[in-house]
Design an enzyme around this catalytic site. Structure first.
Site, PDB file in Angstrom:
ATOM      1  N   CYS A   1      -2.337   2.058   6.816  1.00 47.74           N
ATOM      2  CA  CYS A   1      -2.482   1.504   8.178  1.00 47.74           C
ATOM      3  C   CYS A   1      -3.259   2.411   9.134  1.00 47.74           C
ATOM      4  CB  CYS A   1      -1.077   1.150   8.482  1.00 47.74           C
ATOM      5  SG  CYS A   1       0.056   2.504   8.267  1.00 47.74           S
TER       6      CYS A   1
ATOM      7  N   GLU B   1       6.213  -3.274  11.852  1.00 49.45           N
ATOM      8  CA  GLU B   1       5.217  -2.236  11.792  1.00 49.45           C
ATOM      9  C   GLU B   1       3.967  -2.714  11.174  1.00 49.45           C
ATOM     10  OE1 GLU B   1       5.721   0.780  12.912  1.00 49.45           O
ATOM     11  OE2 GLU B   1       7.967   0.887  13.207  1.00 49.45           O
TER      12      GLU B   1
ATOM     13  N   ASN C   1       0.928  -1.319   0.087  1.00 50.36           N
ATOM     14  CA  ASN C   1       0.119  -0.104   0.093  1.00 50.36           C
ATOM     15  C   ASN C   1       0.834   1.224  -0.041  1.00 50.36           C
ATOM     16  OD1 ASN C   1       0.906  -0.513   2.756  1.00 50.36           O
ATOM     17  ND2 ASN C   1      -1.053   0.763   3.449  1.00 50.36           N
TER      18      ASN C   1
HETATM   19  P1  NAD Z   1       0.739  -8.623   4.350  1.00 50.01           P
HETATM   20  O1  NAD Z   1       1.012  -9.040   5.582  1.00 50.01           O
HETATM   21  O2  NAD Z   1      -0.180  -9.526   3.721  1.00 50.01           O
HETATM   22  O3  NAD Z   1       2.023  -8.871   3.461  1.00 50.01           O
HETATM   23  C1  NAD Z   1       3.236  -7.934   3.556  1.00 50.01           C
HETATM   24  C2  NAD Z   1       4.378  -8.358   3.136  1.00 50.01           C
HETATM   25  O4  NAD Z   1       4.952  -9.581   3.730  1.00 50.01           O
HETATM   26  C3  NAD Z   1       4.320  -8.785   1.546  1.00 50.01           C
HETATM   27  O5  NAD Z   1       5.592  -8.555   0.957  1.00 50.01           O
HETATM   28  C4  NAD Z   1       4.343 -10.332   1.553  1.00 50.01           C
HETATM   29  O6  NAD Z   1       4.628 -11.004   0.521  1.00 50.01           O
HETATM   30  C5  NAD Z   1       5.131 -10.750   2.897  1.00 50.01           C
HETATM   31  N1  NAD Z   1       4.799 -11.948   3.416  1.00 50.01           N
HETATM   32  C6  NAD Z   1       3.853 -12.632   3.705  1.00 50.01           C
HETATM   33  N2  NAD Z   1       3.866 -13.958   4.296  1.00 50.01           N
HETATM   34  C7  NAD Z   1       5.032 -13.807   4.586  1.00 50.01           C
HETATM   35  C8  NAD Z   1       6.082 -14.791   5.546  1.00 50.01           C
HETATM   36  N3  NAD Z   1       5.511 -16.090   6.000  1.00 50.01           N
HETATM   37  N4  NAD Z   1       7.297 -14.471   5.757  1.00 50.01           N
HETATM   38  C9  NAD Z   1       7.741 -13.216   5.296  1.00 50.01           C
HETATM   39  N5  NAD Z   1       6.907 -12.320   4.181  1.00 50.01           N
HETATM   40  C10 NAD Z   1       5.745 -12.771   4.155  1.00 50.01           C
HETATM   41  O7  NAD Z   1       0.316  -7.239   4.141  1.00 50.01           O
HETATM   42  P2  NAD Z   1      -0.227  -6.519   3.002  1.00 50.01           P
HETATM   43  O8  NAD Z   1      -1.515  -6.800   2.575  1.00 50.01           O
HETATM   44  O9  NAD Z   1       0.677  -6.263   1.934  1.00 50.01           O
HETATM   45  O10 NAD Z   1      -0.407  -4.624   3.757  1.00 50.01           O
HETATM   46  C11 NAD Z   1      -1.377  -4.482   4.579  1.00 50.01           C
HETATM   47  C12 NAD Z   1      -1.232  -4.396   5.907  1.00 50.01           C
HETATM   48  O11 NAD Z   1       0.243  -3.699   6.334  1.00 50.01           O
HETATM   49  C13 NAD Z   1      -2.079  -3.911   6.661  1.00 50.01           C
HETATM   50  O12 NAD Z   1      -2.333  -4.543   7.894  1.00 50.01           O
HETATM   51  C14 NAD Z   1      -1.628  -2.550   7.371  1.00 50.01           C
HETATM   52  O13 NAD Z   1      -2.299  -1.838   8.274  1.00 50.01           O
HETATM   53  C15 NAD Z   1       0.045  -2.895   7.142  1.00 50.01           C
HETATM   54  N6  NAD Z   1       0.654  -1.694   7.261  1.00 50.01           N
HETATM   55  C16 NAD Z   1       1.402  -1.104   8.410  1.00 50.01           C
HETATM   56  C17 NAD Z   1       2.055  -0.215   8.357  1.00 50.01           C
HETATM   57  C18 NAD Z   1       2.613   0.398   9.678  1.00 50.01           C
HETATM   58  O14 NAD Z   1       3.695   1.440   9.497  1.00 50.01           O
HETATM   59  N7  NAD Z   1       2.385   0.102  10.624  1.00 50.01           N
HETATM   60  C19 NAD Z   1       2.056   0.749   7.082  1.00 50.01           C
HETATM   61  C20 NAD Z   1       1.796  -0.126   5.993  1.00 50.01           C
HETATM   62  C21 NAD Z   1       0.845  -1.142   5.872  1.00 50.01           C
END
Ligand code: NAD
Length: 476
Positions: free
Chosen positions: A266, A232, A134
């Site tokens: 987020c 995060e 995102n």
């Molecule tokens: P996600 O957790 O589905 O994926 C994030 C990343 O993790 C991707 O690159 C994915 O390929 C990777 N991934 C998936 N499974 C994994 C594993 N087992 N081991 C290592 N890597 C793995 O999240 P998303 O849908 O891409 O993003 C949305 C989420 O991110 C929401 O919950 C949002 O709130 C959060 N977010 C948090 C912040 C923050 O700074 N707190 C900022 C942006 C987004």
């Protein structure tokens, strides 16, 4: 070898790019190459590292429109938000480059005569970065610039849903003068992320994504040895509106906070906690403004709200809506998955306002990550704060009131990493720390002066120039 494909979420027939997924061997080659390049990089004086980051900021500014449009096309954000995201990276480059000519530790007076003590920072070696879709440019910039300034090599895995924007950002970094090999990009899904997380050559793992994935990453990272792991994660962000608030301002804040980026930040506002006396009027105002929002292709300047990232995501949001209705909520106005002329196959979801939500409803507790705003009515400030704090997340919150005492009481009592007064739950600025409490993170912060901490280790140095044995705590 499997491949990942990036689709424009507004028009999935528009394919932006395709990459080979990196398996464990490819991840190993990337870590080895970054580790080899890191040795020389760690010897470059810190201001010299900072100059390369500053150059990256200059190049990003030159290409802001081009990159912003790419983000808009790949992540579905409207053009001004795509440009805003690139601006975040530009601001981050300026801030981190400045840190390269600033303080790098503390000098602390020793308790003994003829003795000096100070702290400095060491690189961790190779940082493994895993990023969400995102903010495909801003989040990599929040991680890469401080990691580079601290003297590290990098292996980064952009999200499989927005790999082209991540790749484009790294290409600008490479052009800025970062030595060959120092930054490696690996593409793929969670499997590639897991190989990176557990690689013993990685000194720190920096993860941004959902709570569910973050938990897996933290557990896996420790399997192959202790290391720095920064998380995060998600949010369930709330906006409190008290009955003395400027309702026009609160409406502006709710519309931008809840429906900007189609609610997929987020920090998106997903709970509106409103004092009973103004609830009906505020909902009417928000509903009228939401109805006027134009859904469409995010690269069209006339569009207010773009698609959600995938059809599966739209269906997940629809499922949350069904749960909310089953729990007793009511839809105020329109809602649901919809289509847009000229955007065949695009996954659009109507900005949705849910009334009659109780604090224990599922929609009041779980991250929606879509354009769903749950309205919860309360009697006053104390109850409002209790509702804000009852969820497992702790990222961002806002309060709208004209009473400074009420505002500051809320600032004190709200358990989130970020609190806004008379401003929406989104809108973080680079020189200030970003991150959350409770399940939103594990205590690290990104950006601001503390952004360097997850990418470096502190070394404490004592120099005794007395020429004799001096014993701390004994000879004082
Ligand atoms: P996600 O957790 O589905 O994926 C994030 C990343 O993790 C991707 O690159 C994915 O390929 C990777 N991934 C998936 N499974 C994994 C594993 N087992 N081991 C290592 N890597 C793995 O999240 P998303 O849908 O891409 O993003 C949305 C989420 O991110 C929401 O919950 C949002 O709130 C959060 N977010 C948090 C912040 C923050 O700074 N707190 C900022 C942006 C987004």
């Amino acid at each position: 070898m499997t491949t990942i494909t990036s689709y424009n979420p507004a028009r999935p027939a528009d394919v932006l790019g395709e990459y080979e997924s990196a398996d464990a061997d490819a991840v190993d080659r990337a870590v080895t190459a970054a580790a080899a390049a890191q040795k020389a990089w760690a010897k470059v004086p810190i201001p010299g590292r900072a100059d390369i980051i500053a150059e990256c900021g200059r190049l990003l500014a030159e290409r802001k429109d081009e990159l912003g449009t790419l983000v808009s096309r790949e992540a579905g954000k409207v053009l001004i938000e795509g440009g805003g995201e690139v601006q975040e990276a530009i601001d981050m480059a300026a801030y981190v480059a400045g840190q390269g000519r600033g303080s790098w530790g503390d000098v602390v007076p020793s308790e003994l005569a003829n003795k000096m003590a100070w702290t400095t920072r060491m690189p961790v070696g190779v940082v493994g970065m895993i990023t969400p879709w995102n903010f495909p440019v801003a989040i990599p910039s929040w991680k890469c610039f401080p990691a580079l300034l601290a003297g590290n090599g990098i292996v980064i895995k952009p999200s499989e849903l927005a790999p082209v924007s991540g790749e484009a950002f790294i290409a600008v970094l490479a052009e800025s003068g970062v030595p060959d090999g120092l930054i490696q990009v690996v593409h793929g899904t969670g499997e590639t992320g897991a190989a990176l997380t557990t690689h013993p050559g990685v000194g720190a793992v920096s993860f941004t994504g959902s709570v569910a994935t973050g938990r897996k990453v933290a557990a896996a990272a420790m399997e192959t040895g202790p290391r720095l792991v920064s998380l995060e994660l998600g949010g369930k962000n709330a906006m409190i509106v008290l009955d003395d608030a400027d309702l026009e301002l609160a409406t502006d804040g709710a519309i931008f906070g809840a429906f900007g980026s189609s609610g997929q930040r987020c920090t998106s506002t997903s709970r509106l906690i409103v004092q009973r006396g103004v609830a009906a009027e505020l909902v009417d105002r928000i509903r009228a403004r939401a109805d006027a929002l134009v859904l469409g292709d995010p690269t069209d300047p006339a569009t207010d709200v773009g698609p959600v990232i995938t059809r599966a995501s739209a269906e997940r949001i629809a499922g949350m809506l069904d749960d909310a209705l089953a729990d007793g909520a009511t839809i105020a106005g329109t809602s649901g998955i919809t289509s847009v002329d000229g955007c065949d196959g695009g996954a659009f979801f109507l900005p949705t306002v849910l009334t009659g939500v109780a604090p224990d409803h599922r929609i009041a507790r779980h991250e929606a990550f879509g354009p769903l705003l749950a309205v919860i009515e309360v009697d006053g400030l104390d109850q409002a704060v209790a509702v804000v704090n009852q969820v497992e997340y702790g990222l961002s919150a806002a309060i709208y009131t004209q009473d400074v005492n009420q505002a500051l009481r809320a600032v004190d009592a709200i358990d989130t990493g970020i609190v806004y007064v008379n401003a929406p739950t989104i809108g973080a600025e680079i020189p200030l720390p970003f991150g959350g409490t409770k399940h939103t993170g594990n205590g690290f912060r990104e950006a601001g002066s503390r952004g360097i901490e997850q990418f470096s280790q502190v070394k404490t140095v004592y120099v005794d120039y007395s020429g004799r044995l001096q014993r701390a705590q004994i000879d004082t």
